[in-house]
Structure formats: structure tokens, C-alpha cells
Design a protein around this motif. Structure first.
Motif, PDB file in Angstrom:
ATOM      1  N   ALA A  31      25.739 -33.304  46.484  1.00  0.00           N
ATOM      2  CA  ALA A  31      25.193 -32.865  47.769  1.00  0.00           C
ATOM      3  C   ALA A  31      24.997 -31.363  47.894  1.00  0.00           C
ATOM      4  O   ALA A  31      24.677 -30.876  48.978  1.00  0.00           O
ATOM      5  N   GLY A  32      25.194 -30.629  46.821  1.00  0.00           N
ATOM      6  CA  GLY A  32      25.009 -29.184  46.895  1.00  0.00           C
ATOM      7  C   GLY A  32      26.188 -28.495  47.559  1.00  0.00           C
ATOM      8  O   GLY A  32      27.184 -29.137  47.927  1.00  0.00           O
ATOM      9  N   GLU A  33      26.045 -27.185  47.750  1.00  0.00           N
ATOM     10  CA  GLU A  33      27.152 -26.413  48.304  1.00  0.00           C
ATOM     11  C   GLU A  33      27.544 -26.888  49.699  1.00  0.00           C
ATOM     12  O   GLU A  33      28.723 -26.895  50.056  1.00  0.00           O
ATOM     13  N   SER A  34      26.572 -27.290  50.499  1.00  0.00           N
ATOM     14  CA  SER A  34      26.880 -27.741  51.854  1.00  0.00           C
ATOM     15  C   SER A  34      27.712 -29.021  51.853  1.00  0.00           C
ATOM     16  O   SER A  34      28.389 -29.332  52.836  1.00  0.00           O
ATOM     17  N   GLY A  35      27.647 -29.763  50.759  1.00  0.00           N
ATOM     18  CA  GLY A  35      28.405 -31.005  50.675  1.00  0.00           C
ATOM     19  C   GLY A  35      29.865 -30.822  50.321  1.00  0.00           C
ATOM     20  O   GLY A  35      30.658 -31.763  50.436  1.00  0.00           O
ATOM     21  N   LEU A  36      30.215 -29.609  49.908  1.00  0.00           N
ATOM     22  CA  LEU A  36      31.612 -29.339  49.556  1.00  0.00           C
ATOM     23  C   LEU A  36      32.360 -28.868  50.792  1.00  0.00           C
ATOM     24  O   LEU A  36      32.314 -27.697  51.162  1.00  0.00           O
ATOM     25  N   THR A  37      33.002 -29.785  51.450  1.00  0.00           N
ATOM     26  CA  THR A  37      33.829 -29.475  52.612  1.00  0.00           C
ATOM     27  C   THR A  37      35.247 -29.965  52.348  1.00  0.00           C
ATOM     28  O   THR A  37      35.464 -30.864  51.522  1.00  0.00           O
ATOM     29  N   VAL A  38      36.187 -29.368  53.033  1.00  0.00           N
ATOM     30  CA  VAL A  38      37.577 -29.781  52.872  1.00  0.00           C
ATOM     31  C   VAL A  38      37.735 -31.247  53.290  1.00  0.00           C
ATOM     32  O   VAL A  38      38.453 -32.020  52.655  1.00  0.00           O
ATOM     33  N   ARG A  39      37.022 -31.635  54.330  1.00  0.00           N
ATOM     34  CA  ARG A  39      37.118 -33.020  54.798  1.00  0.00           C
ATOM     35  C   ARG A  39      36.615 -33.991  53.725  1.00  0.00           C
ATOM     36  O   ARG A  39      37.267 -34.999  53.435  1.00  0.00           O
ATOM     37  N   ALA A  40      35.457 -33.672  53.133  1.00  0.00           N
ATOM     38  CA  ALA A  40      34.915 -34.552  52.092  1.00  0.00           C
ATOM     39  C   ALA A  40      35.844 -34.612  50.885  1.00  0.00           C
ATOM     40  O   ALA A  40      36.013 -35.667  50.270  1.00  0.00           O
ATOM     41  N   THR A  42      39.178 -34.070  50.850  1.00  0.00           N
ATOM     42  CA  THR A  42      40.413 -34.810  51.144  1.00  0.00           C
ATOM     43  C   THR A  42      40.158 -36.314  51.172  1.00  0.00           C
ATOM     44  O   THR A  42      41.003 -37.102  50.745  1.00  0.00           O
ATOM     45  N   GLU A  43      38.985 -36.722  51.663  1.00  0.00           N
ATOM     46  CA  GLU A  43      38.653 -38.144  51.673  1.00  0.00           C
ATOM     47  C   GLU A  43      38.486 -38.677  50.251  1.00  0.00           C
ATOM     48  O   GLU A  43      38.945 -39.774  49.921  1.00  0.00           O
ATOM     49  N   ARG A  44      37.848 -37.889  49.408  1.00  0.00           N
ATOM     50  CA  ARG A  44      37.631 -38.338  48.030  1.00  0.00           C
ATOM     51  C   ARG A  44      38.949 -38.447  47.272  1.00  0.00           C
ATOM     52  O   ARG A  44      39.127 -39.355  46.441  1.00  0.00           O
ATOM     53  N   LEU A  45      39.862 -37.517  47.534  1.00  0.00           N
ATOM     54  CA  LEU A  45      41.124 -37.473  46.800  1.00  0.00           C
ATOM     55  C   LEU A  45      42.258 -38.202  47.521  1.00  0.00           C
ATOM     56  O   LEU A  45      43.372 -38.277  46.985  1.00  0.00           O
ATOM     57  N   ALA A  46      41.979 -38.699  48.735  1.00  0.00           N
ATOM     58  CA  ALA A  46      43.007 -39.394  49.526  1.00  0.00           C
ATOM     59  C   ALA A  46      44.246 -38.525  49.683  1.00  0.00           C
ATOM     60  O   ALA A  46      45.368 -38.936  49.401  1.00  0.00           O
ATOM     61  N   THR A  47      44.029 -37.311  50.140  1.00  0.00           N
ATOM     62  CA  THR A  47      45.132 -36.375  50.323  1.00  0.00           C
ATOM     63  C   THR A  47      44.897 -35.568  51.593  1.00  0.00           C
ATOM     64  O   THR A  47      43.903 -35.787  52.310  1.00  0.00           O
ATOM     65  N   GLY A  48      45.775 -34.640  51.879  1.00  0.00           N
ATOM     66  CA  GLY A  48      45.636 -33.795  53.053  1.00  0.00           C
ATOM     67  C   GLY A  48      45.075 -32.427  52.708  1.00  0.00           C
ATOM     68  O   GLY A  48      45.095 -32.012  51.547  1.00  0.00           O
ATOM     69  N   SER A  49      44.583 -31.722  53.715  1.00  0.00           N
ATOM     70  CA  SER A  49      43.997 -30.407  53.467  1.00  0.00           C
ATOM     71  C   SER A  49      45.029 -29.408  52.955  1.00  0.00           C
ATOM     72  O   SER A  49      44.699 -28.510  52.177  1.00  0.00           O
ATOM     73  N   GLY A  50      46.289 -29.593  53.368  1.00  0.00           N
ATOM     74  CA  GLY A  50      47.332 -28.673  52.912  1.00  0.00           C
ATOM     75  C   GLY A  50      47.485 -28.681  51.403  1.00  0.00           C
ATOM     76  O   GLY A  50      47.694 -27.634  50.778  1.00  0.00           O
ATOM     77  N   ALA A  51      47.348 -29.858  50.796  1.00  0.00           N
ATOM     78  CA  ALA A  51      47.462 -29.961  49.342  1.00  0.00           C
ATOM     79  C   ALA A  51      46.320 -29.241  48.646  1.00  0.00           C
ATOM     80  O   ALA A  51      46.504 -28.623  47.593  1.00  0.00           O
ATOM     81  N   TYR A  53      44.611 -26.592  49.838  1.00  0.00           N
ATOM     82  CA  TYR A  53      44.846 -25.152  49.945  1.00  0.00           C
ATOM     83  C   TYR A  53      45.996 -24.703  49.034  1.00  0.00           C
ATOM     84  O   TYR A  53      45.980 -23.603  48.489  1.00  0.00           O
ATOM     85  N   TRP A  54      46.988 -25.561  48.873  1.00  0.00           N
ATOM     86  CA  TRP A  54      48.143 -25.218  48.031  1.00  0.00           C
ATOM     87  C   TRP A  54      47.722 -25.023  46.577  1.00  0.00           C
ATOM     88  O   TRP A  54      48.151 -24.085  45.906  1.00  0.00           O
ATOM     89  N   HIS A  55      46.852 -25.892  46.087  1.00  0.00           N
ATOM     90  CA  HIS A  55      46.468 -25.867  44.675  1.00  0.00           C
ATOM     91  C   HIS A  55      45.356 -24.859  44.364  1.00  0.00           C
ATOM     92  O   HIS A  55      45.367 -24.240  43.293  1.00  0.00           O
ATOM     93  N   VAL A  56      44.386 -24.699  45.274  1.00  0.00           N
ATOM     94  CA  VAL A  56      43.222 -23.870  44.934  1.00  0.00           C
ATOM     95  C   VAL A  56      42.912 -22.776  45.944  1.00  0.00           C
ATOM     96  O   VAL A  56      42.045 -21.930  45.692  1.00  0.00           O
ATOM     97  N   GLY A  57      43.558 -22.779  47.072  1.00  0.00           N
ATOM     98  CA  GLY A  57      43.285 -21.733  48.057  1.00  0.00           C
ATOM     99  C   GLY A  57      42.127 -22.093  48.968  1.00  0.00           C
ATOM    100  O   GLY A  57      41.939 -23.254  49.335  1.00  0.00           O
ATOM    101  N   THR A  58      41.321 -21.111  49.310  1.00  0.00           N
ATOM    102  CA  THR A  58      40.237 -21.295  50.257  1.00  0.00           C
ATOM    103  C   THR A  58      39.041 -22.013  49.622  1.00  0.00           C
ATOM    104  O   THR A  58      38.979 -22.195  48.407  1.00  0.00           O
ATOM    105  N   ARG A  59      38.078 -22.365  50.455  1.00  0.00           N
ATOM    106  CA  ARG A  59      36.871 -23.010  49.963  1.00  0.00           C
ATOM    107  C   ARG A  59      36.113 -22.076  49.012  1.00  0.00           C
ATOM    108  O   ARG A  59      35.553 -22.507  47.996  1.00  0.00           O
TER     109      ARG A  59
END
Length: 242
Positions: A31-40, A42-51, A53-59
Motif C-alpha cells: 500500500a505504499g508509505e501511507s499504508g504503513l501505520t502503527v494500527r495496520a 499491530t493488526e498484522r502482528l497481533a500485538t500492541g503499539s507499545g511492542a 515502539y519498544w523494538h523499532v521506535g517511531t514510525r
């Protein structure tokens, strides 16, 4: 309740920086750069946003990491299949970048951003190092290393980024446009130009229609390499110790 807790624990155990970056690349490709969202993500990885940010930092840091990962893979070469000459190695590196940018459309913009804003980061360093080592191996005088390497890098990235913008999945071309039909239409338009005003463009119209992007790209590499080696003959400085 206990089952959900165990599932959550397993997800945390299997989640890693690498898996997050891999998922990010998949989202960017789809989906291009616009498709990379924290929500998308977390849904793909079945995890929370905190995880995330913990592993990679900001968007932004995640975009950089995804770019680094794809470029590192493009620059990697198999030692068992090492090219015979510096010229061949440069062609391998160039084609690796060409194919990576063609496959990952979002990469063109990210490369341009990193090369201009943060030339001290791994992406720029990796590309310049890969090309620069071969320029040195060609025996180009040390005083011309930067200029020769920059000329090659600028051609490689300029040509690959331009190709990405007009490729089959490029944002500047309608998705239903066939490449052959597009080139045929452009060629016909060139042939119908005023012969007094555009004699050259009319003369190359058929060549443009029939050209192969990869072959044309490699021909450009050879032109630049020929210019470099003719202008800067070997001086025996290729193996100077740093």
C-alpha cells in the motif's frame, strides 16, 4: 483468561525487531508509505503499539529500518559467486539496486530522503562503500575517488528511481497501462513531431519503442565506467593502506 494470557506471552516471545521490519516491508509493498501505520502493523502482528515502539521506535525510524534492510539485501553478494573484475562487481551492485527499487516502489522516495538528509546513515554508507571499493580497485587515483564514485552512484540511483516512477506498479502511471502500449504511443508521437524542429527525436523513436530497461541501464553503467577509466588511468594507488 489464562489462555489469552499464554497467547499474549507467546506473541511477545516471538515478536522481534526483524519480524516487525519484515511486516513493515510487506505493508509498504502492498500500500505504499501511507499504508504503513502503527494500527495496520499491530493488526498484522497481533500485538500492541507499545511492542512496536519498544523494538523499532517511531514510525520514521521504522521506515529507515525497512529501507536499511532492503538495501542491505540488495547489496549482499554471494562470496562463492564473486564477480571477476571491479567492473563486474559494480554491475552486480547496480543491478541489485535497480531490481530492489523496481520491486519496492516506496524505496525510491526513502532513498532520496536518506541520501540528501542523512548521508552518514547506513544506506548511504553501504551504497558508497560498495561502489567506492571497486573504484579504488580499478586503480583510479585517490584524489578522484569521491568524484568518480559520486558520478556512478548518481547515475545508478537516478536511473533506478526514474525507472521506478514509470514502471508497471509506479504511482505516476495508471495501473491499467501496458508498458508496450505506452512506449508504442510515445514512439508514434515522436515520429509525428515537426521534422525541422525535432529531427533527433524522430530519428530515435523506434529505438525508444524497442529498448529494454535493464539493458539500457547497464549500457549507461558501461559508458560511465569507460569515462572514468579513460580520464583516470591506474596509478598503483588502489591498495594503499588506510
Amino acid at each position: 483468561m489464562a489462555m489469552r494470557a499464554r497467547q499474549s506471552q507467546r506473541r511477545r516471545q516471538t515478536l522481534s525487531r526483524e519480524s516487525i521490519i519484515e511486516a513493515a516491508v510487506e505493508l509498504l509493498d502492498a500500500a505504499g508509505e501511507s499504508g504503513l501505520t502503527v494500527r495496520a502493523l499491530t493488526e498484522r502482528l497481533a500485538t500492541g503499539s507499545g511492542a512496536i515502539y519498544w523494538h523499532v521506535g517511531t514510525r520514521g525510524e521504522l521506515l529507515d529500518a525497512a529501507t536499511d534492510t532492503v538495501i542491505a539485501a540488495a547489496l549482499a553478494t554471494d562470496p562463492a559467486q564473486a564477480p571477476d573484475t571491479p567492473q563486474d562487481e559494480i554491475r552486480v551492485v547496480a543491478l541489485g539496486l535497480f531490481d530492489a527499487i523496481a520491486e519496492h516502489q516506496w524505496l525510491a522516495t526513502q532513498l532520496a530522503i536518506q541520501l540528501t538528509r542523512t548521508p552518514w546513515e547506513p544506506v548511504t554508507l553501504g551504497i558508497f562503500e560498495s561502489i567506492g571499493r571497486q573504484i579504488r580497485a580499478l586503480g583510479v587515483p585517490r584524489g578522484n575517488w569521491f568524484t568518480a564514485t559520486s558520478a556512478l552512484v548518481q547515475y545508478i540511483l537516478g536511473a533506478t528511481i526514474q525507472n521506478a516512477q514509470i514502471g508497471p506498479n509506479a504511482p505516476l502511471v495508471a495501473p491499467d497501462v501496458d508498458r508496450a502500449e505506452f512506449l508504442d504511443a510515445a514512439s508514434i508521437a515522436w515520429q509525428e513531431l515537426d521534422p525541422d524542429k525535432y529531427p533527433f527525436m524522430r530519428a530515435i523513436a523506434d529505438q525508444m519503442r524497442q529498448h529494454n530497461d535493464r539493458e539500457q541501464f547497464l549500457a549507461g553503467i558501461d559508458l560511465v565506467l569507460t569515462g572514468i577509466t579513460n580520464l583516470h588511468p591506474p596509478t598503483g594507488q588502489a591498495h594503499i593502506a588506510e
